[in-house]
Design an enzyme around this catalytic site. Structure first.
Site, PDB file in Angstrom:
ATOM      1  N   TYR A 123      -1.358  -0.118 -11.382  1.00 11.50           N
ATOM      2  CA  TYR A 123      -1.618  -1.500 -10.959  1.00 11.50           C
ATOM      3  C   TYR A 123      -2.935  -1.998 -11.533  1.00 11.50           C
ATOM      4  CZ  TYR A 123      -3.535   1.868  -7.639  1.00 11.50           C
ATOM      5  OH  TYR A 123      -4.123   2.968  -7.079  1.00 11.50           O
ATOM      6  N   GLU A 131       3.417   4.666 -11.407  1.00 10.69           N
ATOM      7  CA  GLU A 131       3.109   3.531 -10.526  1.00 10.69           C
ATOM      8  C   GLU A 131       1.652   3.154 -10.766  1.00 10.69           C
ATOM      9  OE1 GLU A 131       5.228   3.276  -6.772  1.00 10.69           O
ATOM     10  OE2 GLU A 131       3.260   3.183  -5.838  1.00 10.69           O
ATOM     11  N   TYR A 133       0.847  -1.205   0.000  1.00  8.94           N
ATOM     12  CA  TYR A 133       0.000   0.000   0.000  1.00  8.94           C
ATOM     13  C   TYR A 133       0.877   1.248   0.000  1.00  8.94           C
ATOM     14  CZ  TYR A 133      -3.626  -3.297   1.169  1.00  8.94           C
ATOM     15  OH  TYR A 133      -4.483  -4.368   1.126  1.00  8.94           O
ATOM     16  N   SER A 134       0.492   2.224  -0.831  1.00  9.88           N
ATOM     17  CA  SER A 134       1.225   3.503  -0.850  1.00  9.88           C
ATOM     18  C   SER A 134       0.895   4.297   0.395  1.00  9.88           C
ATOM     19  CB  SER A 134       0.796   4.340  -2.045  1.00  9.88           C
ATOM     20  OG  SER A 134       1.338   3.808  -3.203  1.00  9.88           O
ATOM     21  N   CYS A 142      -0.125   7.799 -10.840  1.00  5.21           N
ATOM     22  CA  CYS A 142      -0.420   6.649  -9.978  1.00  5.21           C
ATOM     23  C   CYS A 142      -1.905   6.299 -10.074  1.00  5.21           C
ATOM     24  CB  CYS A 142      -0.049   6.972  -8.530  1.00  5.21           C
ATOM     25  SG  CYS A 142      -0.162   5.543  -7.434  1.00  5.21           S
TER      26      CYS A 142
END
Ligand code: A2P
Length: 415
Positions: A415, A413, A205-206, A373
């Site tokens: 996902y 970044e 987790y960021s 992100c």
């Protein structure tokens, strides 16, 4: 003529299962599909890997950077690697030839060659941090030796009227050291075990808070976590770790590993500009950076902040209230909603095109740092928008892109 039979020696590329956080970055980066995974481990195919090193810099933990000298005939198969809980020891007793292997090509490869000899640019963003970023700590705590954090806050961020359940979770480390920087992430170890009885691997987790704490001066940090009720195909699914986190109560204990990440970091020089583009929970690092700059602004930081933030609706946008209350002369925010009733679908890249002149001005400035992100799908769209904006404004994208990457000024970044 009788001569010595040549011994084929391989410097085999391996991934350390004890450190790997299964984030899939290496598999995505590898230009020749040498990396694969099962439900247990990420592994490298010895007969495919060419040691191009493209996967090494993007790995947030360094788990990827492991090598063993083996006889080629004895190379560890992927089936063997799938079963590992730890890397095998380096063989020091075998043939002397094992010590005489040519070193791997060093440094961060920005491109690699396919077997057809075509050069492909494998790394789309920077593999280096900004020149002025602070030095991060990584891997202070591992799967074997996690640190225990206490939940000191857990709030729903999204409107009760929506199904999207996103939480702001604050973890406190008490007296245990856990130094972090904006843009880094942590791993959370969910309790319990998998169907085949193994302990769960950490989920990444960021961090959503600045280096000096969610609450300034406290040893705590925050996360932005979305409850998972569907998989990528839309089938019903429970997110093992995300749902565990969303259900935590104040006072609960959580096992944490990390911190991770040494490139997606913010510049520290006060006249640096941040161009931030995110969707959904991808807002976590942007919140961290924005809040750090807000705290530093009082100390004279002058660079611009520009944010493009996408969500389905205003009600599903995490941090909507605080965000829209930030003064316009501090941060220039454009929101893009894709599912507002009666409105056309609008993505972050559409919003960027509307602000092309301002983005072009930022692209011309060597003090501009770009952060992207969120959803994987946005990466292509955002890069295409940057390309189009650059070219419409007389900037050649290809050399600019290379410069941004080389100078640690383009961080992706997704996902
Ligand atoms: P969409 O309405 O098409 O799903 P999520 O809520 O799933 O985290 O998504 C955050 C936002 O990102 C949503 O508005 C979603 O729109 C949007 N999105 C989906 N795909 C892309 C894409 N390829 N580029 C940019 N935004 C996208």
């Amino acid at each position: 003529m009788n001569g010595p039979v040549p011994i084929a020696v391989l410097r085999q590329h391996l991934i350390d299962p004890e450190i790997c956080i299964r984030c899939n970055t290496c598999e995505e980066t590898c230009p020749i599909d040498a990396i694969t995974h099962d439900s247990n481990n990420y592994v490298v195919k010895a007969d495919v890997c060419n040691g191009c090193m493209a996967c090494v810099p993007p790995c947030p933990t360094g788990a990827i950077d492991n090598w063993r000298n083996v006889l080629e005939a004895d190379a560890y198969s992927i089936d063997e690697q799938f079963t590992w809980d730890a890397l095998p020891a380096q063989n020091t007793t075998a043939s002397p030839a094992l010590d005489e292997v040519a070193p791997q090509p060093g440094g961060a490869a920005e491109s690699a060659e396919t077997s057809e000899g075509i050069e492909v640019d494998t790394v789309r963003g920077s593999t280096l941090p900004p020149w002025s970023s602070a030095r991060p700590y990584v891997n202070l705590y591992t799967h074997k030796d996690p640190v225990s954090a206490t939940v000191v806050g857990n709030y729903r961020l999204t409107d009760e009227s929506t199904e999207s359940d996103i939480h702001h979770i604050v973890l406190d480390f008490g007296t245990m050291p856990f130094p972090v920087l904006e843009g880094q992430s942590i791993g959370v170890l969910p309790p319990g075990s998998t169907k085949d009885g193994k302990t769960h691997h950490a989920r990444q987790y960021s961090i959503a808070s600045p280096r000096d704490g969610e609450r300034k001066g406290y040893n705590n940090l925050s996360l932005t976590v979305k409850r998972v009720t569907q998989d990528y195909q839309g089938n019903a699914a429970d997110g093992v770790c995300s749902n565990y986190l969303c259900d935590l109560k104040k006072g609960d204990k959580v096992d944490v590993i990390g911190p991770f990440g040494s490139t997606f970091l913010m510049p520290n020089h006060p006249n640096s500009h941040l161009l931030m583009i995110c969707t959904g929970t991808g807002s976590a690092p942007m919140r961290a950076m924005t809040e750090y700059r807000r705290r530093r602004r009082l100390k004279g930081a002058t660079g611009k902040l520009m944010l493009f933030f996408g969500a389905r609706t205003k009600e599903e946008l995490p941090y909507f209230g605080p965000l829209v209350n930030l003064p316009r002369d501090f941060i220039d925010t454009t929101l893009a909603f894709s599912r507002t009733a009666g409105q056309p679908k609008r993505y972050v890249q559409d919003a960027m095109r509307e602000r092309a002149a301002d983005i072009a001005q930022m692209l011309r400035d060597a003090n501009t740092y770009i952060y992207v992100c969120g959803l994987k799908g946005m990466e292509d769209g955002v890069l295409q928008a940057l390309r189009d904006i650059a070219e419409q404004h007389g900037l050649e994208w290809e050399p600019l892109w290379k410069t941004l990457k080389r100078e640690g000024r383009l961080h992706l970044e997704t996902y």
